[in-house]
Write an enzyme that holds these catalytic residues in place. Structure first.
Site, short mmCIF file in Angstrom:
data_model
loop_
_atom_site.label_atom_id
_atom_site.label_comp_id
_atom_site.label_asym_id
_atom_site.label_seq_id
_atom_site.Cartn_x
_atom_site.Cartn_y
_atom_site.Cartn_z
N LYS A 171 0.89 -1.17 0.00
CA LYS A 171 0.00 0.00 0.00
C LYS A 171 0.92 1.21 0.00
O LYS A 171 1.35 1.68 1.04
CB LYS A 171 -0.90 -0.03 1.24
CG LYS A 171 -2.22 0.69 1.09
CD LYS A 171 -2.14 2.12 0.63
CE LYS A 171 -1.67 3.07 1.71
NZ LYS A 171 -1.47 4.47 1.18
N GLY A 185 7.48 6.06 7.07
CA GLY A 185 6.61 7.23 7.09
C GLY A 185 6.75 8.00 8.38
O GLY A 185 7.80 7.94 9.04
N SER A 186 5.69 8.68 8.77
CA SER A 186 5.77 9.55 9.93
C SER A 186 5.77 8.74 11.23
O SER A 186 5.21 7.65 11.30
CB SER A 186 4.59 10.52 9.93
OG SER A 186 3.38 9.81 10.01
N THR A 187 6.37 9.31 12.25
CA THR A 187 6.42 8.65 13.56
C THR A 187 5.01 8.46 14.11
O THR A 187 4.70 7.44 14.73
CB THR A 187 7.31 9.48 14.51
OG1 THR A 187 8.66 9.37 14.04
CG2 THR A 187 7.25 8.98 15.94
N VAL A 203 2.15 7.89 12.50
CA VAL A 203 1.51 6.70 11.92
C VAL A 203 2.23 5.44 12.39
O VAL A 203 1.60 4.41 12.64
CB VAL A 203 1.42 6.79 10.38
CG1 VAL A 203 0.91 5.49 9.79
CG2 VAL A 203 0.51 7.95 9.97
N GLY A 204 3.55 5.53 12.58
CA GLY A 204 4.29 4.38 13.12
C GLY A 204 3.72 3.93 14.46
O GLY A 204 3.54 2.74 14.72
N GLU A 253 10.45 2.49 9.77
CA GLU A 253 11.44 3.55 9.51
C GLU A 253 10.70 4.87 9.53
O GLU A 253 9.89 5.14 8.67
CB GLU A 253 12.06 3.35 8.14
CG GLU A 253 12.85 2.08 8.13
CD GLU A 253 13.92 2.10 7.08
OE1 GLU A 253 14.29 3.20 6.64
OE2 GLU A 253 14.35 1.01 6.73
N CYS A 279 13.69 11.56 5.01
CA CYS A 279 13.71 11.29 6.46
C CYS A 279 15.06 11.67 7.05
O CYS A 279 15.13 12.06 8.21
CB CYS A 279 13.38 9.84 6.73
SG CYS A 279 14.34 8.68 5.77
N GLU A 300 9.77 17.47 12.72
CA GLU A 300 10.14 17.19 11.33
C GLU A 300 9.25 18.04 10.42
O GLU A 300 8.03 17.90 10.42
CB GLU A 300 9.92 15.70 11.04
CG GLU A 300 10.34 15.31 9.64
CD GLU A 300 10.26 13.81 9.40
OE1 GLU A 300 9.19 13.22 9.65
OE2 GLU A 300 11.26 13.24 8.95
P1 NAI Z 1 2.17 9.36 6.61
O1 NAI Z 1 3.11 8.74 7.56
O2 NAI Z 1 0.80 9.70 7.07
O3 NAI Z 1 1.98 8.39 5.34
C1 NAI Z 1 2.86 7.38 4.95
C2 NAI Z 1 2.07 6.18 4.44
O4 NAI Z 1 1.26 5.64 5.47
C3 NAI Z 1 1.11 6.48 3.30
O5 NAI Z 1 1.09 5.38 2.41
C4 NAI Z 1 -0.23 6.60 4.00
O6 NAI Z 1 -1.33 6.33 3.17
C5 NAI Z 1 -0.11 5.55 5.07
N1 NAI Z 1 -0.94 5.76 6.25
C6 NAI Z 1 -1.44 6.92 6.75
N2 NAI Z 1 -2.14 6.68 7.88
C7 NAI Z 1 -2.07 5.36 8.12
C8 NAI Z 1 -2.57 4.49 9.15
N3 NAI Z 1 -3.29 4.97 10.17
N4 NAI Z 1 -2.27 3.18 9.09
C9 NAI Z 1 -1.54 2.68 8.08
N5 NAI Z 1 -1.06 3.44 7.07
C10 NAI Z 1 -1.31 4.76 7.09
O7 NAI Z 1 2.87 10.63 6.02
P2 NAI Z 1 2.19 11.86 5.20
O8 NAI Z 1 0.80 12.09 5.64
O9 NAI Z 1 2.40 11.61 3.78
O10 NAI Z 1 3.11 13.06 5.64
C11 NAI Z 1 2.87 13.78 6.84
C12 NAI Z 1 4.17 14.14 7.51
O11 NAI Z 1 4.81 12.97 7.95
C13 NAI Z 1 5.20 14.81 6.63
O12 NAI Z 1 5.03 16.17 6.55
C14 NAI Z 1 6.47 14.46 7.34
O13 NAI Z 1 6.71 15.31 8.41
C15 NAI Z 1 6.20 13.09 7.85
N6 NAI Z 1 6.73 12.06 6.95
C16 NAI Z 1 7.94 11.54 7.24
C17 NAI Z 1 8.51 10.62 6.39
C18 NAI Z 1 9.83 10.06 6.66
O14 NAI Z 1 10.31 9.23 5.90
N7 NAI Z 1 10.47 10.46 7.72
C19 NAI Z 1 7.85 10.18 5.17
C20 NAI Z 1 6.56 10.79 4.97
C21 NAI Z 1 6.04 11.69 5.84
#
Ligand code: NAI
Ligand code: MG
Length: 489
Positions: free
Chosen positions: A176, A228-230, A232-233, A250, A284, A385
């Site tokens: 996904k 992704g974001s901490t 959602v982690g 990660e 990241c 971040e």
């Molecule tokens: P996100 O962490 O919400 O999304 C990443 C992935 O997780 C996407 O595929 C999303 O559809 C999925 N997702 C979202 N909510 C979920 C849930 N409850 N359960 C399972 N999967 C879920 O990141 P987003 O919304 O794109 O960005 C928001 C902020 O997060 C950014 O501004 C940034 O600060 C941070 N971020 C950090 C990243 C990193 O690699 N450190 C990468 C992306 C975002």
């Protein structure tokens, strides 16, 4: 203009959603939709998970001889390379990143798959000293179906990271990927099929956070690998509790980039521009906190400012463009809000990036680099971040202060140090609490070297031989071939 149609991949077939729902992917350089994408709900996730298990249990991939798996994985890598130009163009339309950078990502992803093609033959177990008449050994076994969830900043690279490790040890995957950048994921799954990875081994379900949550909570997905974001982690850990899943995460970072007075300052300058702003700071491991030794701070920061002003923000299809737009309107607003937050906290704006209008791209999400100085380590812009080209500059008196500021966040993903002093280099490497410490080489990664975020930046290892452990579970076997006789009861 008609939109590109993008479907899920389930059971080796392009598949629409059960509900028929779709969503649009926006080209961030134009602000216009360019692809129509199937929107997956829990029913679609169920189908993909069942497809993954059918393939796993049939053994078409999970029990294929390792040398054949390796050969097919090499074919995936070759096909990615052959189609790099085409894939880069799709990637640029989805992410807004410059075409040259997108091509670099695609070729890098091909090398990742090639590296992992060496692994099937090397999933080793252990034998243990045993009692007489016993033979004791362990094996690493695949989980079955691994769920991969990833963000939009490196879509193709990440779909490869989420797939290559799990496949190399015999798993199926359900992917996904990010709703902002779904297009190259379906292309990748089609390449896997063409390379002879059997149907059902690589499944794709498109959708947003709800779709991701359905996958993360699915009782028949024993392993989740998430980038992704901490925030959602954390929610993934929570939703893993009922099934006691294994989760690999990660997450975010707020990485320090530390310049000592003894550094090669030309290299430190170029490397600092790169780690602060490359991919518009949407990485990241972006060095979003610049820490400069007081003795050289004034001159270094002034030169940095002059050089940063020359960074070309523009149409990602143009070859001289260094930064394209941010990923979305939402991200543009988030980043602008952080600029406001920084000002309100009393940081000094050395240079303010504004939403930039690029000729012919009036609706794009362009934003120039922004530099804050006189940032206090406790300010939100030094702690959170931002994921945009917004840099927080701080100064330090001595090594102890540099270490204290550097380690003073909830994150621990990466850190960069610039020095020519050997003793200082190794001491900083010891004392910085980060999963990666780069001395004079920010963002440098090798696929045979593992990585792991510290503190709230992650859980578990990726890449390298360590990923064998990440994507398998342990089994030990005690074989009694002439040892004790059972005589109980
Ligand atoms: P996100 O962490 O919400 O999304 C990443 C992935 O997780 C996407 O595929 C999303 O559809 C999925 N997702 C979202 N909510 C979920 C849930 N409850 N359960 C399972 N999967 C879920 O990141 P987003 O919304 O794109 O960005 C928001 C902020 O997060 C950014 O501004 C940034 O600060 C941070 N971020 C950090 C990243 C990193 O690699 N450190 C990468 C992306 C975002
Ligand atoms: Mg998009």
């Amino acid at each position: 203009m008609s939109l590109k149609q993008v479907l899920h991949i389930i059971d080796g077939k392009e598949t629409a959603s059960v509900s028929g729902r779709t969503f649009e992917s926006i080209n961030p350089a134009t602000g216009q939709p360019w692809a129509s994408v199937a929107y997956g709900e829990s029913e679609d996730v169920n189908r993909a998970v069942e497809s993954g298990w059918r393939a796993f249990e049939s053994g078409t991939w999970s029990r294929m001889p390792a040398t054949d798996q390796a050969q097919r994985m090499r074919t995936v890598s070759r096909l990615i390379r052959e189609r790099a130009d085409y894939l880069a163009e799709l990637e640029t339309k989805d992410t807004g990143k410059p075409l040259t950078a997108a091509k670099g990502d695609i070729l890098g992803a091909a090398s990742v798959f090639e590296y992992f093609s060496q692994i099937p033959d090397h999933v080793l177990g252990t034998t243990y000293p045993s009692d007489p008449g016993y033979f004791t050994y362990s094996r690493r076994e695949p989980y079955g179906v691994v769920g991969g969830i990833a963000p939009w900043n490196f879509p193709f690279m990440l779909v490869v990271w989420k797939t290559a490790g799990p496949l190399a040890v015999g798993n199926s995957v359900v992917l996904k990927m990010a709703e902002q950048t779904p297009v190259t994921t379906t292309e990748f799954a089609k390449i896997c099929l063409e390379a002879g990875i059997p149907p059902g081994v690589v499944n794709v379900v498109h959708g947003d956070g709800e779709t991701g949550a359905a996958l993360a909570a699915h009782p028949r997905v024993p392993k989740i690998t998430f980038t992704g974001s901490t925030e959602v982690g954390r929610s993934i850990i929570r939703s893993s509790a009922d099934a006691i899943k294994s989760v690999h995460l990660e997450l975010g970072g707020k990485s320090p980039n530390i310049i000592f007075a003894d550094a090669n300052l030309d290299q430190a300058m170029a490397g600092s521009l790169f780690t602060s702003f490359f991919n518009s700071g949407q990485i990241c491991t972006t060095g979003s906190r610049l820490l400069v030794a007081e003795a050289i701070a004034e001159e270094f920061i002034e030169k940095f400012h002059q050089r940063a002003k020359k960074i070309v923000v523009g149409d990602p299809m143009q070859s001289n463009t260094q930064l394209g737009p941010l990923i979305s309107q939402v991200q543009l607003q988030r980043v602008q809000n952080y600029v406001k937050v920084g000002k309100e906290a009393g940081a000094r704006v050395l240079w303010e990036g504004t939403p930039t209008k690029i000729p012919g791209h009036d609706q794009g999400y362009f934003f120039q680099p922004t530099i804050f100085t006189q940032v206090h380590p406790d300010m939100r812009i030094a702690q959170e971040e931002i994921f945009g080209p917004v840099l927080s500059v701080m100064t330090f008196k001595d090594d102890e202060e540099a270490i204290r500021i550097a380690n003073n966040t909830i994150y621990g993903l990466a850190a960069t140090v610039w020095t020519t002093n050997l003793s200082r280099a190794f001491t900083m490497a010891d004392r910085l609490d980060a999963g990666i410490v780069w001395t004079n080489c920010p963002h440098y990664l090798k696929w045979n070297v593992p990585l792991e975020g510290h503190r709230t930046s992650g859980l578990g290892e990726d890449l390298g031989l360590e990923s064998i452990k990440t994507f398998t579970k342990l089994k030990v076997n005690y074989i009694n071939y002439g040892g004790h006789q059972m005589n109980w009861g």
